[in-house]
Scaffold this active site. Structure first.
Site, PDB file in Angstrom:
ATOM      1  N   ARG A  72       0.903  -1.158   0.000  1.00  0.00           N
ATOM      2  CA  ARG A  72       0.000   0.000   0.000  1.00  0.00           C
ATOM      3  C   ARG A  72       0.941   1.206   0.000  1.00  0.00           C
ATOM      4  NH1 ARG A  72      -5.068  -2.897   0.075  1.00  0.00           N
ATOM      5  NH2 ARG A  72      -4.828  -4.576   1.547  1.00  0.00           N
ATOM      6  N   ASP A 103      -9.500  -2.268  -6.952  1.00  0.00           N
ATOM      7  CA  ASP A 103     -10.100  -0.974  -7.306  1.00  0.00           C
ATOM      8  C   ASP A 103      -9.236   0.221  -6.910  1.00  0.00           C
ATOM      9  OD1 ASP A 103     -10.626  -1.494  -4.632  1.00  0.00           O
ATOM     10  OD2 ASP A 103     -12.541  -0.447  -4.640  1.00  0.00           O
ATOM     11  N   THR A 126      -8.230  -9.424  -7.208  1.00  0.00           N
ATOM     12  CA  THR A 126      -8.607  -9.163  -5.819  1.00  0.00           C
ATOM     13  C   THR A 126      -9.545 -10.274  -5.373  1.00  0.00           C
ATOM     14  OG1 THR A 126      -9.943  -7.734  -4.385  1.00  0.00           O
ATOM     15  CG2 THR A 126     -10.339  -7.499  -6.729  1.00  0.00           C
ATOM     16  N   ASP A 128     -11.881  -9.985  -3.458  1.00  0.00           N
ATOM     17  CA  ASP A 128     -13.228  -9.437  -3.188  1.00  0.00           C
ATOM     18  C   ASP A 128     -14.199  -9.557  -4.354  1.00  0.00           C
ATOM     19  OD1 ASP A 128     -12.391  -8.668  -0.690  1.00  0.00           O
ATOM     20  OD2 ASP A 128     -11.764  -6.666  -1.335  1.00  0.00           O
ATOM     21  N   ASP A 130     -14.912  -7.420  -6.578  1.00  0.00           N
ATOM     22  CA  ASP A 130     -15.788  -6.239  -6.570  1.00  0.00           C
ATOM     23  C   ASP A 130     -15.552  -5.280  -7.739  1.00  0.00           C
ATOM     24  OD1 ASP A 130     -13.281  -5.475  -5.722  1.00  0.00           O
ATOM     25  OD2 ASP A 130     -13.962  -4.317  -3.995  1.00  0.00           O
ATOM     26  N   ARG A 172     -15.279  -6.195   3.001  1.00  0.00           N
ATOM     27  CA  ARG A 172     -15.677  -4.973   3.719  1.00  0.00           C
ATOM     28  C   ARG A 172     -16.836  -4.282   3.016  1.00  0.00           C
ATOM     29  NH1 ARG A 172     -10.005  -2.331   4.634  1.00  0.00           N
ATOM     30  NH2 ARG A 172      -9.754  -3.804   2.974  1.00  0.00           N
TER      31      ARG A 172
END
Ligand code: ATP
Length: 322
Positions: A72, A103, A126, A128, A130, A172
């Site tokens: 990150r 994203d 990812t 996720d 998403d 999340r």
């Protein structure tokens, strides 16, 4: 010879290595040079890179994590940070950057492309799932299978002791993992960020299930569910279900690890190759995805910031089957 830069960014996901391998080998076949950055945008800003070729990506298709490392990077969120990254790319003559990530990484990549006229191609990776523009993202299938395997094991011990288990899975903002592992693991109840969770309804559904004299019960909760996750949910339910042994299990980072499933390896291989092909065809600021089993190119800025539709029919199905 044109040069392509590649990096992995954001949360790691199983299959990133398979995507990297496909990018390198396809680029080599197509006559591009490939420069790989370590530690995502941080390595890009710091100029931490190495030229790579087909043999550098041998024996990695089966490995979880990312050999390029991910990170990150707050500096990349600033204009100054992105200007430094652009300078590194220009100094090295890299006109195209392939970002394997989620994203947040695509938001950063879009800004870099807009501010410095760099061609950026996204590969959705990812757990996720998403991102809009691909039916599945790299790592999602592996995470699903890991969570399902854990839920099967929890069910065994839950059954042995007549317990009520609240299992929290990752997600999340998106409930894809919770929804599909909940169905695959036969959960009595599935709680997602995409649907309102009324605690009274949760109580009454659980009461219905327990009244039917099921010996054990399992609730799958996405970490971003309205109740605030499995721990908070257990506090809200404890008094009403005191006669049952209630246990909370948060699966956490185990869901990110492990070698990718066959499905993720195939997806990553197709998308890695498609990203290089997209560059060859002159695309920029796009994400390569697979929709209905076909490669689909979507403008990068359309892939994030919107909620990807969850299949509510599956949620209804889970209620019928519990
Ligand atoms: P995952 O969804 O798996 O966590 P991700 O790509 O969304 O992956 P993030 O941590 O959100 O992971 O983003 C990765 C990096 O992208 C950040 O550390 C930051 O460097 C950059 N980034 C994220 N959002 C932005 C933004 N709005 N502007 C510029 N850069 C961003």
């Amino acid at each position: 010879m044109k040069t392509i830069g590649v990096l992995t960014s954001g949360g790691d996901s199983p299959g990133m290595n398979a995507a990297f391998r496909a990018v390198v080998r396809t680029a080599f076949t197509e006559g591009f040079e490939i420069v790989a950055f370590r530690h995502g945008f941080k390595g890009l800003i710091e100029g931490n890179f190495k030229k790579v070729g087909p043999t550098d990506v041998s024996n990695i298709i089966q490995r979880g994590g990312t050999i390029l490392k991910s990170a990150r990077c707050d500096e990349f969120r600033t204009e100054e940070g992105r200007a430094k990254a652009a300078e590194v790319l220009k100094d090295e003559g890299i006109e195209n950057l392939i970002i394997i990530g989620g994203d947040g990484s695509f938001q950063g990549g879009t800004l870099l492309a807009n501010e410095h006229d760099i061609s950026v191609i996204g590969i959705p990776a990812t757990i996720d799932n998403d991102l809009v523009g691909s039916d599945e993202t790299i790592g999602y299938d592996t995470a699903l299978n890991t969570a399902m395997d854990a839920i099967d094991k929890i069910r065994d011990t839950a059954d042995a002791h007549d317990r009520l288990f609240l299992v929290e899975v990752m997600g999340r903002d998106a409930g894809f993992i919770a929804l599909e592992t909940g169905i695959a693991g036969g959960a009595e109840l599935i709680l997602l960020p995409e649907s309102m969770t009324n605690i009274d309804e949760v109580r009454s559904s659980l009461n219905d299930v327990l009244k039917e004299q099921r010996r054990s019960s399992l609730v799958v909760v996405a970490e971003g569910d309205e109740t605030g996750g499995a721990l908070k949910l257990s506090e809200k339910l404890r008094d009403d279900f005191s006669k049952y042994e209630m246990r909370v299990c948060i699966l956490g980072h185990v869901q990110r690890g492990g070698g990718p499933t066959a499905r993720d390896r195939v997806l990553a291989s197709r998308l890695g190759a498609a990203a290089v092909k997209a560059i060859k065809d002159g695309h920029s600021k796009v994400m390569v995805g697979i929709v209905n089993n076909r490669i689909k190119i979507t403008p990068l800025k359309m892939t994030f910031g919107k909620r990807k539709d969850i299949n509510f029919e599956l949620l209804e199905l889970s209620k019928t089957l519990r």
